[in-house]
Design a protein around this motif. Sequence first.
Motif, PDB file in Angstrom:
ATOM      1  N   SER A 200       0.838  -1.222   0.199  1.00 14.16           N
ATOM      2  CA  SER A 200       0.016   0.042  -0.010  1.00 14.16           C
ATOM      3  C   SER A 200       0.875   1.187   0.024  1.00 14.16           C
ATOM      4  O   SER A 200       1.983   0.950   0.286  1.00 14.16           O
ATOM      5  N   ALA A 201       0.348   2.384  -0.341  1.00 12.22           N
ATOM      6  CA  ALA A 201       1.038   3.705  -0.436  1.00 12.22           C
ATOM      7  C   ALA A 201       1.529   3.897   1.133  1.00 12.22           C
ATOM      8  O   ALA A 201       2.423   4.435   1.474  1.00 12.22           O
ATOM      9  N   ARG A 202       0.535   3.637   2.012  1.00 17.22           N
ATOM     10  CA  ARG A 202       0.866   4.043   3.506  1.00 17.22           C
ATOM     11  C   ARG A 202       2.015   3.193   4.087  1.00 17.22           C
ATOM     12  O   ARG A 202       2.885   3.727   4.733  1.00 17.22           O
ATOM     13  N   VAL A 206       4.958  -5.083   2.478  1.00 21.03           N
ATOM     14  CA  VAL A 206       4.869  -5.741   3.914  1.00 21.03           C
ATOM     15  C   VAL A 206       4.788  -7.361   3.787  1.00 21.03           C
ATOM     16  O   VAL A 206       4.312  -7.756   2.893  1.00 21.03           O
ATOM     17  N   THR A 207       5.328  -8.048   4.739  1.00 20.94           N
ATOM     18  CA  THR A 207       5.101  -9.338   5.031  1.00 20.94           C
ATOM     19  C   THR A 207       4.879  -9.882   6.383  1.00 20.94           C
ATOM     20  O   THR A 207       4.775  -9.273   7.172  1.00 20.94           O
ATOM     21  N   HIS A 208       4.353 -10.997   6.742  1.00 27.45           N
ATOM     22  CA  HIS A 208       3.911 -11.572   8.107  1.00 27.45           C
ATOM     23  C   HIS A 208       5.163 -11.789   8.831  1.00 27.45           C
ATOM     24  O   HIS A 208       5.004 -12.034   9.965  1.00 27.45           O
ATOM     25  N   SER A 214      13.593  -9.172   6.383  1.00 28.30           N
ATOM     26  CA  SER A 214      14.897  -8.746   6.458  1.00 28.30           C
ATOM     27  C   SER A 214      15.817  -9.345   5.145  1.00 28.30           C
ATOM     28  O   SER A 214      16.547  -8.311   4.556  1.00 28.30           O
ATOM     29  N   ILE A 215      15.422 -10.644   4.954  1.00 31.01           N
ATOM     30  CA  ILE A 215      16.283 -10.991   3.722  1.00 31.01           C
ATOM     31  C   ILE A 215      15.844 -10.334   2.496  1.00 31.01           C
ATOM     32  O   ILE A 215      16.486 -10.107   1.604  1.00 31.01           O
ATOM     33  N   SER A 216      14.400 -10.047   2.240  1.00 29.75           N
ATOM     34  CA  SER A 216      14.025  -9.371   1.153  1.00 29.75           C
ATOM     35  C   SER A 216      14.434  -7.841   0.984  1.00 29.75           C
ATOM     36  O   SER A 216      14.693  -7.526   0.098  1.00 29.75           O
ATOM     37  N   ALA A 217      14.669  -7.226   2.167  1.00 34.24           N
ATOM     38  CA  ALA A 217      15.254  -5.949   2.330  1.00 34.24           C
ATOM     39  C   ALA A 217      16.615  -5.910   1.809  1.00 34.24           C
ATOM     40  O   ALA A 217      17.249  -4.961   0.986  1.00 34.24           O
ATOM     41  N   ARG A 218      17.523  -7.066   2.094  1.00 42.13           N
ATOM     42  CA  ARG A 218      18.864  -7.175   1.521  1.00 42.13           C
ATOM     43  C   ARG A 218      18.781  -7.500   0.020  1.00 42.13           C
ATOM     44  O   ARG A 218      19.683  -6.742  -0.803  1.00 42.13           O
ATOM     45  N   LEU A 219      17.899  -8.365  -0.405  1.00 43.69           N
ATOM     46  CA  LEU A 219      17.859  -8.161  -1.811  1.00 43.69           C
ATOM     47  C   LEU A 219      17.614  -6.967  -2.809  1.00 43.69           C
ATOM     48  O   LEU A 219      18.207  -6.654  -3.704  1.00 43.69           O
ATOM     49  N   MET A 220      16.606  -6.295  -2.175  1.00 48.00           N
ATOM     50  CA  MET A 220      16.346  -4.892  -2.593  1.00 48.00           C
ATOM     51  C   MET A 220      17.473  -4.089  -2.734  1.00 48.00           C
ATOM     52  O   MET A 220      17.949  -3.103  -3.619  1.00 48.00           O
ATOM     53  N   PHE A 240       2.404  -7.559   9.188  1.00 55.69           N
ATOM     54  CA  PHE A 240       3.222  -7.149  10.112  1.00 55.69           C
ATOM     55  C   PHE A 240       4.640  -6.398   9.837  1.00 55.69           C
ATOM     56  O   PHE A 240       5.071  -5.427  10.489  1.00 55.69           O
ATOM     57  N   ALA A 241       5.457  -6.945   9.105  1.00 52.14           N
ATOM     58  CA  ALA A 241       6.749  -6.638   9.114  1.00 52.14           C
ATOM     59  C   ALA A 241       7.180  -5.821   7.777  1.00 52.14           C
ATOM     60  O   ALA A 241       6.897  -6.455   6.352  1.00 52.14           O
ATOM     61  N   ARG A 242       7.683  -4.544   7.803  1.00 57.32           N
ATOM     62  CA  ARG A 242       7.866  -3.825   6.404  1.00 57.32           C
ATOM     63  C   ARG A 242       8.946  -4.299   5.948  1.00 57.32           C
ATOM     64  O   ARG A 242       9.916  -4.424   6.723  1.00 57.32           O
ATOM     65  N   ILE A 243       9.023  -4.584   4.472  1.00 59.92           N
ATOM     66  CA  ILE A 243      10.425  -4.691   3.801  1.00 59.92           C
ATOM     67  C   ILE A 243      10.921  -3.385   3.299  1.00 59.92           C
ATOM     68  O   ILE A 243      12.163  -2.971   3.246  1.00 59.92           O
ATOM     69  N   THR A 244       9.923  -2.361   2.771  1.00 61.57           N
ATOM     70  CA  THR A 244      10.113  -1.200   2.077  1.00 61.57           C
ATOM     71  C   THR A 244       9.209  -0.359   2.302  1.00 61.57           C
ATOM     72  O   THR A 244       8.102  -0.701   1.730  1.00 61.57           O
TER      73      THR A 244
END
Length: 288
Positions: A200-202, A206-208, A214-220, A240-244
Amino acid sequence: MKSVPESAPGDPGPRGARGRRHRQDLVLDLVIDAGHVSVDDLVSSLGISPATARRDLDALADQQLVIRTHGGASANPDASSLPMRYRAARHAGAKEAIARRAVGLVDPGSVIGLNGGTTTTALAQELAARASFREAERPTVLVTNAINIAQELAVRKHLQLVVTGGVVRESSFELVGSWGEQLLAQIRIDTLFLGVNAVSARDGAVTHDESEASISARLMERSTRVVVVADAEKIGASAFARITPASGIHDLVTDSAADPAALEALRESGVRIHLADLDPAHQEAEQT
C-alpha cells in the motif's frame, strides 16, 4: 455469499487440469469468504453438479485448505499460516497472468532476483518456459532465496542459478538469516521481483514474518530496480513486517481486480502500475 458468473450445470469451465484448478480456486474463495458453504451453495453459485461440488470439496480438504463437514465445508482456521504450496491454490489464474506480464519487464541475459512466494514461483515457471529466454545467446542469471524456486529452475540450462544461504522457513520455503545476507553483499541484481503479503502507499511492501522481511530488504539493497508482484487481494492490505516504504518500489504488477483507489495512491507515491492480462490464450502464444 460472494456470487460468481454462472455456467451451465455440470460445466467445469475450461477443459482439463486448468479448468479444475480454476474452479477449485473459486470454490476455495467462496469457503474462505463465507466461512462455510454447503454443496447446494456451490451448485447455486457456480452452476456445477452436486457430484462435482463434492469432489472439489474433497480435493481441497485433502490439501488441508478446507475442513470437510456433512453437506459442505468450512474454512481452515489456520489458512493464513499454511505452507506456501497450499496457498498457491488461491487466485492461481491471476498469479499466472501477473507472471506473464512481469516477465515482459526484463530482458534475457540480465540478472534477476526472486524472493519466495506463490506469485514469484509462478514467475519462475514463466521464466523457465518463455522462448525468448530459452533462445537467448547467454543465460539469464537468477538469484533467489527460495529453495522451491531453486529446485524448479536447477535443470534449466538457459538459467544460471544462484541460491543464497540461510535457514529454511518451512511455511514459505525461503532461506533467511545472516548467511544469505553475507552472500548478497557480493553480488548485484538488475531487477528484483518481490513477492509480498501486502502492499500500500501507506505501509509500502510488507510481509507477515520479520526474518523474511529482512532478507527481502537485503535483496532490494542489491537491486537496481524493484518490481512488486502481488494479486489484487494484497493491494491495500496490511501485514506485520515492512520490507520497504512505497518510495523503494519502482513498479507494481497486479491484476485488474485490484482496488482502483489503492492503485492510485501508489501511483501518487511514484510507483508505476502494470495490470496483467487475464486471458490465458496469451500465455500459450508467448511460450511457442
